[in-house]
Design an enzyme around this catalytic site. Structure first.
Site, PDB file in Angstrom:
ATOM      1  N   GLY A  45      -2.231  -2.694  -1.319  1.00 38.57           N
ATOM      2  CA  GLY A  45      -1.664  -3.561  -0.276  1.00 38.57           C
ATOM      3  C   GLY A  45      -1.869  -5.003  -0.690  1.00 38.57           C
ATOM      4  O   GLY A  45      -2.023  -5.307  -1.869  1.00 38.57           O
ATOM      5  N   CYS A  63       0.292  -9.692  -2.738  1.00 37.35           N
ATOM      6  CA  CYS A  63       0.801  -9.957  -4.091  1.00 37.35           C
ATOM      7  C   CYS A  63       1.396  -8.747  -4.797  1.00 37.35           C
ATOM      8  O   CYS A  63       2.544  -8.799  -5.228  1.00 37.35           O
ATOM      9  CB  CYS A  63      -0.313 -10.554  -4.926  1.00 37.35           C
ATOM     10  SG  CYS A  63      -0.982 -12.028  -4.141  1.00 37.35           S
TER      11      CYS A  63
HETATM   12  C1  UGA Z   1      -3.835  -9.515  -6.960  1.00 36.06           C
HETATM   13  C2  UGA Z   1      -4.229  -9.590  -8.439  1.00 36.06           C
HETATM   14  O1  UGA Z   1      -5.320  -8.691  -8.693  1.00 36.06           O
HETATM   15  C3  UGA Z   1      -4.668 -11.019  -8.802  1.00 36.06           C
HETATM   16  O2  UGA Z   1      -4.966 -11.102 -10.188  1.00 36.06           O
HETATM   17  C4  UGA Z   1      -3.505 -11.979  -8.480  1.00 36.06           C
HETATM   18  O3  UGA Z   1      -3.843 -13.315  -8.753  1.00 36.06           O
HETATM   19  C5  UGA Z   1      -3.156 -11.853  -7.010  1.00 36.06           C
HETATM   20  O4  UGA Z   1      -2.801 -10.480  -6.721  1.00 36.06           O
HETATM   21  C6  UGA Z   1      -1.985 -12.754  -6.771  1.00 36.06           C
HETATM   22  O5  UGA Z   1      -0.905 -12.489  -7.307  1.00 36.06           O
HETATM   23  O6  UGA Z   1      -2.154 -13.817  -6.144  1.00 36.06           O
HETATM   24  P1  UGA Z   1      -5.144  -9.330  -4.637  1.00 36.06           P
HETATM   25  O7  UGA Z   1      -3.816  -9.197  -3.978  1.00 36.06           O
HETATM   26  O8  UGA Z   1      -6.146 -10.256  -4.048  1.00 36.06           O
HETATM   27  O9  UGA Z   1      -4.990  -9.783  -6.180  1.00 36.06           O
HETATM   28  O10 UGA Z   1      -5.791  -7.877  -4.624  1.00 36.06           O
HETATM   29  P2  UGA Z   1      -6.242  -6.796  -5.714  1.00 36.06           P
HETATM   30  O11 UGA Z   1      -7.695  -6.901  -5.926  1.00 36.06           O
HETATM   31  O12 UGA Z   1      -5.376  -6.832  -6.894  1.00 36.06           O
HETATM   32  O13 UGA Z   1      -5.962  -5.454  -4.901  1.00 36.06           O
HETATM   33  C7  UGA Z   1      -4.638  -5.112  -4.501  1.00 36.06           C
HETATM   34  C8  UGA Z   1      -4.641  -3.799  -3.770  1.00 36.06           C
HETATM   35  O14 UGA Z   1      -4.895  -2.728  -4.661  1.00 36.06           O
HETATM   36  C9  UGA Z   1      -5.687  -3.664  -2.673  1.00 36.06           C
HETATM   37  O15 UGA Z   1      -5.134  -3.003  -1.578  1.00 36.06           O
HETATM   38  C10 UGA Z   1      -6.782  -2.841  -3.324  1.00 36.06           C
HETATM   39  O16 UGA Z   1      -7.567  -2.136  -2.387  1.00 36.06           O
HETATM   40  C11 UGA Z   1      -5.940  -1.916  -4.173  1.00 36.06           C
HETATM   41  N1  UGA Z   1      -6.667  -1.340  -5.320  1.00 36.06           N
HETATM   42  C12 UGA Z   1      -7.158  -2.130  -6.295  1.00 36.06           C
HETATM   43  C13 UGA Z   1      -6.789   0.041  -5.416  1.00 36.06           C
HETATM   44  O17 UGA Z   1      -6.327   0.804  -4.536  1.00 36.06           O
HETATM   45  N2  UGA Z   1      -7.417   0.571  -6.506  1.00 36.06           N
HETATM   46  C14 UGA Z   1      -7.927  -0.213  -7.490  1.00 36.06           C
HETATM   47  O18 UGA Z   1      -8.488   0.353  -8.458  1.00 36.06           O
HETATM   48  C15 UGA Z   1      -7.811  -1.587  -7.387  1.00 36.06           C
END
Ligand code: UGA
Length: 440
Positions: free
Chosen positions: A256, A259
């Site tokens: 979610g 981004c």
């Molecule tokens: C993401 C990117 O990771 C950043 O590098 C980028 O700068 C940012 O988007 C952006 O474009 O501004 P973010 O949206 O804060 O960062 O969140 P993430 O940590 O990437 O997680 C995204 C989603 O994936 C979350 O819902 C998280 O719970 C989920 N996720 C993440 C998983 O389900 N499994 C994982 O192994 C990692």
């Protein structure tokens, strides 16, 4: 960096702009932050942080009224600045194309300002390929333009600013690109100097790939559930291959946030515009949606249907460490459960108020926002864990069992220990934690 710092202007005091502003101050630069919202400006001036982000309030209070100045006037911010970082929002529009109206407004305002040829325009907002070129043309070449995409994760943005995997600066004007790169002096990361489109695409290709990786992990987890294998072992084994890497392989309720979903859509849209059919990203989107359906089906099955059942939901934010609800699983799954006739009691340490704005309980009969995680469990037939907050991780299965009326726990973040949960009498199900029958 101290006295050698540079004068920087930053437009947009949102997530990326505010984080970049205080972090650049911490590196010794002097920053003038400008935002069109006078209320937000007043708040920041008083040291109130308008967003939830660990470490940000401390840095804001350290630098405000000193290296950090905040204004609602672009001319004031940009005067004498070596660089103007653009950190305005680029939300998705109905077609999937990013809405660039905030950027266009800024460009119009810039055109009306005199003497900008000493200032480099730096696009940090995530913008589709071609946008830096458009900005340069629209300013009729009066300012050098550099693309400098951000890779900040919500919840760890301050850490990510100082410890990036790489710094990307893209521009046909190498001098301008190197000037921007110089602002990150002291940050220990590889520097990549590219053209505009390459820098723009690096950002999209990265977020698209992360979406693919998570969806792949979720599908492997579904297979593990069906086969009685443990996905955490399988994904660990997969991630230990250096060609794959272990990050972003955690199965869960689907990705979610603001981004990954938005940038995936934007890349598909851009592909369509360019006449290139992209097959993988739509598949990742479908898998993400399917993951949420799968969890709802599993919960319904465990509870023998949802009608008349009381479900506790721990966690509403799209991940831990943020109060952000954008494309969070909770926004899709909770209304669905309510429509099936369940009553839902939620708790989230940070996102509860934001959730109430989306779903005012007075308009959603059956929905209760609980004051804490334990009262959410009172009388519950089942517990659904959607966000991996530490306070949920440290809850003992026995304490959970004692509070609930029923025994069902669907742990969409795999934060509880399955054996301990089962030993406490819970009917526990994780994501991909299928269990083979013991050898006889
Ligand atoms: C993401 C990117 O990771 C950043 O590098 C980028 O700068 C940012 O988007 C952006 O474009 O501004 P973010 O949206 O804060 O960062 O969140 P993430 O940590 O990437 O997680 C995204 C989603 O994936 C979350 O819902 C998280 O719970 C989920 N996720 C993440 C998983 O389900 N499994 C994982 O192994 C990692």
């Amino acid at each position: 960096m101290g006295a050698g710092g540079t004068e920087i202007a930053i437009a947009g005091a949102g997530y990326v702009g505010l984080t970049s502003a205080v972090c650049f101050c911490e590196m010794g630069h002097r920053v003038r932050l400008v935002d069109v919202d006078p209320q937000r400006v007043a708040m920041i001036r008083q040291g109130q942080c308008p967003i939830y982000e660990p470490g940000l309030p401390e840095l804001l209070n350290k630098h405000r009224n000193d290296r950090l100045q905040v204004t609602d006037r672009l001319a004031e911010a940009v005067k004498g600045a070596s660089a103007l970082f653009v950190c305005v929002g680029t939300p998705a529009s109905a077609s999937g194309a990013p809405d660039l109206s905030a950027l266009r407004r800024l460009l119009r305002e810039l055109k009306a300002l005199p003497d900008l040829n000493q200032t480099v325009l730096v696009l940090k907002s995530t913008v589709p390929p071609g946008t830096n070129r458009m900005a340069y043309d629209s300013l009729r070449g009066t300012m050098p333009v550099v693309s400098n995409p951000e890779f900040l994760r919500e919840g760890t943005a301050v850490h990510d600013f100082f410890h990036p995997d790489r710094v990307v600066v893209g521009s046909p004007d190498e001098g301008a690109a190197l000037l921007v790169a110089g602002l990150y002096k002291g940050v220990d990361a590889p520097l990549l100097v590219t053209g505009w489109e390459e820098a723009e695409l690096i950002k999209y290709a990265t977020n698209g790939f992360l979406a693919l990786k998570i969806s792949y992990a979720n599908e492997i987890a579904a297979l593990c559930d069906a086969l009685g294998a443990d996905a955490l072992d399988v994904l660990k084994g997969l991630g230990l291959d250096h060609r794959v890497g272990s990050q972003f392989l955690r199965p869960g309720p689907g990705y979610g946030g603001s981004c990954l979903p938005k940038d995936t859509r934007a890349l598909i849209w851009k592909g369509r515009r360019a006449g290139v059919r992209l097959d993988l990203l739509p598949a990742a989107q479908r898998a993400n949606l399917r993951q949420r359906e799968r969890l709802l089906e599993a919960l319904s099955k465990l509870l023998g249907g949802l009608a008349g059942k009381q479900v506790a939901v721990w966690g509403l934010a799209f991940k831990a460490g943020t109060d952000d609800l954008r494309t969070a699983a909770s926004l899709e799954m909770i209304p669905w459960m309510l429509k099936q006739g369940a009553s839902v009691r939620t708790y989230d340490p940070a996102a509860q108020e934001a959730f109430a704005r989306h779903f005012p309980p007075e308009k959603w009969p059956g929905l209760t926002l609980s004051p804490d995680q334990w009262s959410a469990l009172e009388g519950a037939d089942g517990l659904l864990i959607l966000t991996e907050w530490e306070t949920f991780r440290t809850a003992t299965p026995l304490a959970i069992r004692r509070k609930m009326a029923g025994r069902v726990v669907l742990d969409a973040r795999n934060i509880l220990d399955p054996e301990a949960a089962r030993a406490a009498g819970l009917q526990y199900r994780g994501v991909g934690r299928g269990r083979r029958a013991p050898l006889r």
